[in-house]
Design an enzyme around this catalytic site. Structure first.
Site, PDB file in Angstrom:
ATOM      1  N   GLU A 306       0.805  -1.230   0.000  1.00 37.74           N
ATOM      2  CA  GLU A 306       0.000   0.000   0.000  1.00 37.74           C
ATOM      3  C   GLU A 306       0.838   1.280   0.000  1.00 37.74           C
ATOM      4  O   GLU A 306       0.512   2.230   0.709  1.00 37.74           O
ATOM      5  CB  GLU A 306      -0.935   0.020   1.222  1.00 37.74           C
ATOM      6  CG  GLU A 306      -1.897  -1.134   1.263  1.00 37.74           C
ATOM      7  CD  GLU A 306      -2.699  -1.210   2.556  1.00 37.74           C
ATOM      8  OE1 GLU A 306      -3.888  -1.511   2.467  1.00 37.74           O
ATOM      9  OE2 GLU A 306      -2.138  -0.975   3.648  1.00 37.74           O
TER      10      GLU A 306
HETATM   11  C1  TNX Z   1      -4.418  -4.047   4.600  1.00 34.90           C
HETATM   12  S1  TNX Z   1      -2.580  -6.364   4.559  1.00 34.90           S
HETATM   13  C2  TNX Z   1      -3.179  -3.725   5.064  1.00 34.90           C
HETATM   14  C3  TNX Z   1      -3.016  -3.219   6.430  1.00 34.90           C
HETATM   15  C4  TNX Z   1      -4.327  -3.129   7.137  1.00 34.90           C
HETATM   16  C5  TNX Z   1      -5.139  -4.341   6.796  1.00 34.90           C
HETATM   17  C6  TNX Z   1      -6.392  -4.474   7.562  1.00 34.90           C
HETATM   18  C7  TNX Z   1      -1.698  -5.260   4.113  1.00 34.90           C
HETATM   19  C8  TNX Z   1      -0.527  -5.702   3.407  1.00 34.90           C
HETATM   20  N1  TNX Z   1      -2.036  -3.999   4.367  1.00 34.90           N
HETATM   21  O1  TNX Z   1      -2.373  -1.980   6.422  1.00 34.90           O
HETATM   22  O2  TNX Z   1      -4.099  -3.050   8.487  1.00 34.90           O
HETATM   23  O3  TNX Z   1      -5.439  -4.295   5.428  1.00 34.90           O
HETATM   24  O4  TNX Z   1      -7.006  -5.698   7.302  1.00 34.90           O
END
Ligand code: TNX
Length: 496
Positions: A306
């Site tokens: 992300e």
């Molecule tokens: C996605 S999983 C994210 C996290 C969040 C999560 C909540 C991932 C690689 N990144 O930053 O906490 O969703 O489910």
């Protein structure tokens, strides 16, 4: 009543019951260990558990003694096809013999014996009789990586909480604890030379609470505790995004030179390290180097998810460098699957964790070409932080809701990855909505045992209708352990 041999989670490779072979632990039972120091430590661990539960003396003696009533833990001379984590457990009227090639297998066999005993074994001076059903189990895991990820960044959890979680996951033969140590809301590990990471970056959490962090000694304590349960800690420092806590502590890590305020919300994707600045890599080398030195396991996770505020070409440059830094410190880099799309020099082994199912596996495509190892943690199956259903108060919904059946009923080979590249599975637990140990337990139980079974048991044993009965039978044990769990209406729980 004694459990049927093999009525455990995860389901064993093979079970051969012998109705005439029941064994009873009584006041005369002894524990015999042979094969070296890990036979000693596993025997001592099991003896303590059984003494607490039964109130019997259960002395541990060296040697493969067989007279009388014996629980024998034997290291070495095992079937080599069972690997380091496999074991055999043979129950006859005079003995229970657990045999394995390595300490990990012996420990898994001991956890199997624990599950075969009545739930009262989990309480001080519990009520017997302590009967183990006769016969033989031959067992080994389907995959080498069976992980649980715990987010101690969004909310901080104490060393005691993490150790308790390690015990809970080890009961189901999970062997990797992926610790998400840093994120926008908090920096949780002390790094020499960078004191403000914890003093400032560790000072809060989601919702504005006090946060916290582990000293390096505390981190080592967690790692050693995990090792005693044959769990490998994989520490994660997330980057180049998810770094607001670090930027708030050290403005020189930002491109503007100005520190952002600390953040206590739950948005993602707004922060980035400054990829072009040399200080970024001094920082990374110190952090990853110190973590590598404190972490005996082969892996260091560098996040990579992300990074919505990092320009794409900067993202590639950052991941290349971070992977090299991890390698320079003698470890293999682990990252979320976005990272797998970065072309790395051939021979750079990394482990990519598949999480976001909304991209139809796009993020795996390059990984597959590059022969990256894949850990499957599909958000809509394996994320323990998703709500179970409309009645769940805790948890998020972006990939869910995820029922107990949905979390259990999938096959790692159904994704677009060659079977040979699948290293295993993992159950992430992000903690945006979780503040207590009981919150952790309610989200992990009863879904975590399902992911553990997918990672350990042969696909041929996979069957929801019989699994839900084995799962229901875990409830008295969880109650005896004071382990909180969600009484999902999908499972017919025994009256408590
Ligand atoms: C996605 S999983 C994210 C996290 C969040 C999560 C909540 C991932 C690689 N990144 O930053 O906490 O969703 O489910």
């Amino acid at each position: 009543m004694a459990a049927n041999l093999g009525d455990i989670i995860p389901a064993p490779l093979s079970v051969d019951p012998d109705p005439g072979g029941d064994f009873t632990i009584d006041s005369a039972t002894v524990i015999a260990r042979s094969g070296g120091s890990e036979a000693t430590s596993v025997s001592d661990w099991l003896a303590e558990l059984l003494r607490h539960g039964t109130g019997f003396a259960l002395p541990v003696a060296a040697g493969a003694a067989r007279a009388g009533s014996v629980i024998a833990l034997e290291l070495g001379d095992a079937d080599s096809s069972l690997g380091d984590e496999g074991y055999t457990l043979a129950v006859s009227p005079g003995s229970v013999v657990i045999r394995a090639a390595a300490g990990a297998g012996l420990f898994h066999g001991a956890e199997t014996l624990r599950q075969l005993l009545p739930a009262g074994i989990e309480t001080a001076g519990g009520r017997g009789p302590w009967i183990v059903s006769g016969g033989k189990i031959v067992d080994r895991p389907r995959y080498p990586w069976r992980g649980a990820m715990l987010d101690v960044a969004r909310h901080f959890f104490s060393v005691a909480d993490v150790e308790r979680y390690i015990d809970e996951i080890a009961l189901y033969k999970i062997n990797v604890l992926h610790l998400h140590l840093t994120d926008d809301q908090g920096w949780r590990i002390a790094i020499s030379g960078w004191p403000r990471l914890t003093a400032v970056g560790g000072s809060t959490e989601v919702g504005g609470g006090a946060g916290g962090y582990y000293t390096q000694d505390q981190y080592r304590q967690i790692v050693a505790y995990a090792a005693s349960r044959y769990v490998t800690v994989v520490p994660e420092i997330d980057g180049p995004g998810h770094v607001n806590a670090a930027l708030a502590a050290y403005p020189e890590l930002t491109c503007s030179g100005t520190a952002p305020p600390l953040y206590t919300g739950i948005e993602v994707g707004f922060s980035s390290l400054c990829v072009g600045k040399p200080v970024t890599y001094r920082f990374l080398d110190d952090v990853l180097g110190q973590l590598a030195a404190m972490t005996p396991g082969p892996y260091i996770a560098i996040g990579g998810d992300e990074a919505k505020s990092t320009p794409p070409e900067d993202y590639v440059a950052f991941i290349e460098k971070a992977v090299q830094i991890v390698a320079a410190h003698g470890k293999t880099a682990v990252g979320w699957s976005e990272m797998a799309a970065v072309p790395l020099p051939s021979g750079t082994g990394i482990v990519a964790e598949y999480w976001d199912t909304s991209d139809n596996g796009e993020s795996l495509r390059t990984a597959v070409q590059d022969d990256v190892r894949i850990v499957l943690a599909p958000g809509n199956r394996a994320y323990l932080d998703q709500k179970y259903d409309d009645n769940t108060t805790l948890g998020l919904v972006w990939a869910g809701p995820t029922s107990v059946e949905t979390a259990y009923d999938w096959d790692p080979t159904s994704y677009e990855v060659p079977a040979g590249q699948v290293e295993g599975v993992e159950a992430p637990l992000f903690s945006e909505t979780l503040t207590t140990m009981s919150d952790i337990e309610q989200m992990a139980f009863p879904r975590l045992p399902g992911i553990a079974e997918i990672g350990w048991s042969p696909q041929s044993t996979h069957d929801w209708s019989s699994y839900r009965l084995r799962l229901a039978a875990q409830a008295p044990r969880w109650e005896a352990m004071n382990l909180d769990f969600y009484r999902s209406p999908e499972v017919s729980w025994p009256a408590g």
